[in-house]
Design a protein around this motif. Structure first.
Motif, PDB file in Angstrom:
ATOM      1  N   ASN A 198     -23.087   0.097  21.788  1.00  0.00           N
ATOM      2  CA  ASN A 198     -22.114   0.626  20.845  1.00  0.00           C
ATOM      3  C   ASN A 198     -21.768   2.068  21.206  1.00  0.00           C
ATOM      4  OD1 ASN A 198     -20.658   0.564  18.117  1.00  0.00           O
ATOM      5  ND2 ASN A 198     -22.034   2.325  17.879  1.00  0.00           N
ATOM      6  N   PHE A 199     -20.462   2.380  21.199  1.00  0.00           N
ATOM      7  CA  PHE A 199     -19.974   3.735  21.407  1.00  0.00           C
ATOM      8  C   PHE A 199     -19.097   4.100  20.222  1.00  0.00           C
ATOM      9  CE2 PHE A 199     -20.574   1.798  25.549  1.00  0.00           C
ATOM     10  CZ  PHE A 199     -21.231   2.780  26.285  1.00  0.00           C
ATOM     11  N   GLY A 200     -19.290   5.304  19.676  1.00  0.00           N
ATOM     12  CA  GLY A 200     -18.461   5.729  18.564  1.00  0.00           C
ATOM     13  C   GLY A 200     -18.883   7.073  18.023  1.00  0.00           C
ATOM     14  N   PRO A 201     -18.081   7.634  17.118  1.00  0.00           N
ATOM     15  CA  PRO A 201     -18.408   8.938  16.535  1.00  0.00           C
ATOM     16  C   PRO A 201     -19.618   8.846  15.617  1.00  0.00           C
ATOM     17  CG  PRO A 201     -16.470   7.978  15.474  1.00  0.00           C
ATOM     18  CD  PRO A 201     -16.797   7.093  16.628  1.00  0.00           C
ATOM     19  N   VAL A 202     -20.466   9.868  15.681  1.00  0.00           N
ATOM     20  CA  VAL A 202     -21.678   9.910  14.869  1.00  0.00           C
ATOM     21  C   VAL A 202     -21.857  11.322  14.314  1.00  0.00           C
ATOM     22  CG1 VAL A 202     -24.182   9.613  14.829  1.00  0.00           C
ATOM     23  CG2 VAL A 202     -22.783   8.145  16.300  1.00  0.00           C
ATOM     24  N   HIS A 203     -22.160  11.420  13.015  1.00  0.00           N
ATOM     25  CA  HIS A 203     -22.516  12.706  12.408  1.00  0.00           C
ATOM     26  C   HIS A 203     -24.033  12.863  12.545  1.00  0.00           C
ATOM     27  CE1 HIS A 203     -18.712  13.958  10.525  1.00  0.00           C
ATOM     28  NE2 HIS A 203     -18.474  12.658  10.399  1.00  0.00           N
ATOM     29  N   LEU A 205     -20.384  16.462  14.895  1.00  0.00           N
ATOM     30  CA  LEU A 205     -19.651  15.213  15.085  1.00  0.00           C
ATOM     31  C   LEU A 205     -19.588  14.950  16.583  1.00  0.00           C
ATOM     32  CD1 LEU A 205     -18.028  12.827  14.024  1.00  0.00           C
ATOM     33  CD2 LEU A 205     -15.968  14.241  14.153  1.00  0.00           C
ATOM     34  N   LEU A 206     -20.391  14.008  17.031  1.00  0.00           N
ATOM     35  CA  LEU A 206     -20.547  13.744  18.452  1.00  0.00           C
ATOM     36  C   LEU A 206     -20.202  12.297  18.787  1.00  0.00           C
ATOM     37  CD1 LEU A 206     -23.995  15.525  18.939  1.00  0.00           C
ATOM     38  CD2 LEU A 206     -21.715  16.475  19.393  1.00  0.00           C
ATOM     39  N   LEU A 207     -20.017  12.053  20.070  1.00  0.00           N
ATOM     40  CA  LEU A 207     -19.843  10.686  20.561  1.00  0.00           C
ATOM     41  C   LEU A 207     -21.223  10.125  20.847  1.00  0.00           C
ATOM     42  CD1 LEU A 207     -18.138   8.314  21.617  1.00  0.00           C
ATOM     43  CD2 LEU A 207     -18.117   9.449  23.861  1.00  0.00           C
ATOM     44  N   GLY A 208     -21.544   9.031  20.184  1.00  0.00           N
ATOM     45  CA  GLY A 208     -22.865   8.448  20.344  1.00  0.00           C
ATOM     46  C   GLY A 208     -22.838   7.159  21.136  1.00  0.00           C
ATOM     47  N   LYS A 209     -23.938   6.906  21.857  1.00  0.00           N
ATOM     48  CA  LYS A 209     -24.124   5.642  22.558  1.00  0.00           C
ATOM     49  C   LYS A 209     -25.457   5.067  22.110  1.00  0.00           C
ATOM     50  CE  LYS A 209     -24.967   3.479  27.050  1.00  0.00           C
ATOM     51  NZ  LYS A 209     -25.137   3.679  28.507  1.00  0.00           N
ATOM     52  N   SER A 210     -25.439   3.823  21.677  1.00  0.00           N
ATOM     53  CA  SER A 210     -26.673   3.178  21.226  1.00  0.00           C
ATOM     54  C   SER A 210     -26.686   1.742  21.700  1.00  0.00           C
ATOM     55  CB  SER A 210     -26.784   3.227  19.699  1.00  0.00           C
ATOM     56  OG  SER A 210     -25.687   2.542  19.104  1.00  0.00           O
ATOM     57  N   SER A 211     -27.859   1.139  21.658  1.00  0.00           N
ATOM     58  CA  SER A 211     -27.992  -0.273  22.011  1.00  0.00           C
ATOM     59  C   SER A 211     -28.822  -0.961  20.940  1.00  0.00           C
ATOM     60  CB  SER A 211     -28.656  -0.439  23.385  1.00  0.00           C
ATOM     61  OG  SER A 211     -29.954   0.137  23.380  1.00  0.00           O
ATOM     62  N   TYR A 212     -28.553  -2.253  20.765  1.00  0.00           N
ATOM     63  CA  TYR A 212     -29.248  -3.012  19.732  1.00  0.00           C
ATOM     64  C   TYR A 212     -30.082  -4.099  20.380  1.00  0.00           C
ATOM     65  CZ  TYR A 212     -30.045  -5.942  15.632  1.00  0.00           C
ATOM     66  OH  TYR A 212     -30.630  -6.681  14.631  1.00  0.00           O
ATOM     67  N   ASP A 213     -31.357  -4.112  20.038  1.00  0.00           N
ATOM     68  CA  ASP A 213     -32.285  -5.127  20.528  1.00  0.00           C
ATOM     69  C   ASP A 213     -32.368  -6.230  19.477  1.00  0.00           C
ATOM     70  OD1 ASP A 213     -34.513  -6.681  21.209  1.00  0.00           O
ATOM     71  OD2 ASP A 213     -35.452  -5.005  22.251  1.00  0.00           O
ATOM     72  N   ALA A 214     -31.770  -7.387  19.795  1.00  0.00           N
ATOM     73  CA  ALA A 214     -31.700  -8.471  18.813  1.00  0.00           C
ATOM     74  C   ALA A 214     -33.079  -8.990  18.433  1.00  0.00           C
ATOM     75  CB  ALA A 214     -30.838  -9.613  19.352  1.00  0.00           C
ATOM     76  N   GLU A 215     -34.011  -9.037  19.406  1.00  0.00           N
ATOM     77  CA  GLU A 215     -35.348  -9.555  19.105  1.00  0.00           C
ATOM     78  C   GLU A 215     -36.114  -8.606  18.186  1.00  0.00           C
ATOM     79  OE1 GLU A 215     -37.535 -10.575  22.547  1.00  0.00           O
ATOM     80  OE2 GLU A 215     -36.119 -12.113  23.230  1.00  0.00           O
TER      81      GLU A 215
END
Length: 343
Positions: free
Chosen positions: A214-219, A231-241
């Motif tokens: 996921n990429f998007g704005p994050v406070h 207010l930054l551009l964030g990068k995150s990942s989601y671990d479904a398990e």
């Protein structure tokens, strides 16, 4: 019995109104059905299967809402293929039955085959012989006519109240618009897509291993601010398990031209079928699972300065293939902002 002058006047007025056809629908001609009246001339014996695929004549009259061609909103359209006075098979398009909006060209087999494909795809032969209309409805629900004639002598015809969202009508419009464009007349083509300035963008992708990025704005909290900017551009990942979000790549400052770059990427792709503001938009029927935030393989949510938005949630294989070039461009650009190798 003695009649009052008032009763006599009302009786006379009723007689005059009937004489001039003013009862029922306003200005209704004598003999026309009243508002809400149903005319049913259905031929129940008409064949519901047409053996021939060899069209010799075609006629369709329907109403489409929206701007299907520049400057023409909510119109009646008439499309026809038949021989002209010189015996030349001719395709014509007429907008609102006005001579200044009528175009025509000699027809060819390509157009006829496209029209037959629409008839087959939407099983229009099943409507053969149907004739049922209700009078006095708004323009978008008034009479819709369809007629096809085949080399075998078979005919396919129906008349009904217009469905402004009928897919066969939209596809018929596009078939003629694209065909006329190939003949040098682009006046019927739907408007090109244009986006206003981008306000913000969120982009989510699920890879082949089921991991979501996921990429998007994050406070962020004050301690995570960069150069005082929270207010930054964030990068995150989601671990479904594990059902957890990971912020391994953290945050970065938005480049000064970030919104302009997103605008340029979006504008380089034809997204009209995903943009509900466009007449070419196709509503995707998603299951409950697909509506789940964690289910769609691709999510692209963009807000524009003019308060419009673009919301794409795609799981369908055909949609994902269509979106592949856009997804690639968005991913390469966002990955580059985090100093990682683009995928």
């Amino acid at each position: 019995m003695k009649r009052s002058m008032g009763g006599f006047f009302m009786a006379a007025l009723f007689g005059i109104s009937t004489l001039f056809g003013f009862s029922g629908c306003s200005g209704r001609p004598i003999g026309a059905p009243e508002c809400g009246g149903v005319t049913d001339k259905t031929d129940h014996n008409a064949p519901k299967q047409i053996a021939s695929k060899d069209l010799t004549e075609f006629y369709a009259h329907f109403y489409l809402p929206g701007e299907w061609s520049p400057g023409r909103n909510d119109r009646f359209y008439t499309f026809e293929v038949r021989k002209d006075e010189q015996g030349v098979l001719t395709a014509s398009a007429d907008v609102d039955s006005r001579n200044d909006t009528k175009i025509s060209r000699p027809a060819d087999e390509k157009l006829l085959k496209t029209l037959q494909s629409i008839i087959d795809t939407h099983k229009l032969a099943a409507k053969n012989g149907y004739y049922r209309v209700t009078a006095g409805l708004p323009p978008e629900f008034q009479k819709c006519h369809f007629n096809a004639v085949y080399a075998s002598g078979e005919k396919l015809t129906f008349t009904k109240n217009n469905d402004p969202q009928a897919e066969w009508a939209k596809e018929t419009y596009l078939a003629f618009a694209q065909w006329f464009a190939e003949q040098g007349d682009t006046s019927l083509l739907p408007p090109e897509q244009s986006f206003g300035p981008v306000k913000d963008c969120r982009f989510t992708l699920t890879d082949e291993n089921g991991r979501k990025f996921n990429f998007g704005p994050v406070h962020v909290q004050e301690k995570d601010a960069i150069d005082g900017e929270r207010l930054l551009l964030g990068k995150s990942s989601y671990d479904a398990e594990a059902k957890t979000w990971n912020w391994d790549d953290g945050y970065t400052l938005f480049p000064e031209d970030y919104l302009e770059q997103i605008h340029a990427i979006l504008s380089a792709h034809d997204l009209r079928t995903f943009d509900w503001h466009s007449v070419l938009y196709r509503e995707r029927k998603m299951t409950d699972e697909e509506k789940d935030f964690f289910r769609p393989a691709v999510q692209i949510h963009v807000n524009f300065a003019d308060e419009k938005g673009l919301r794409i949630d795609a799981n369908d294989a055909a949609d994902l293939e269509t979106l592949r070039p856009l997804v690639r461009d968005l991913l390469v650009y966002h990955e580059s902002l985090f100093d990682t190798d683009p995928r």
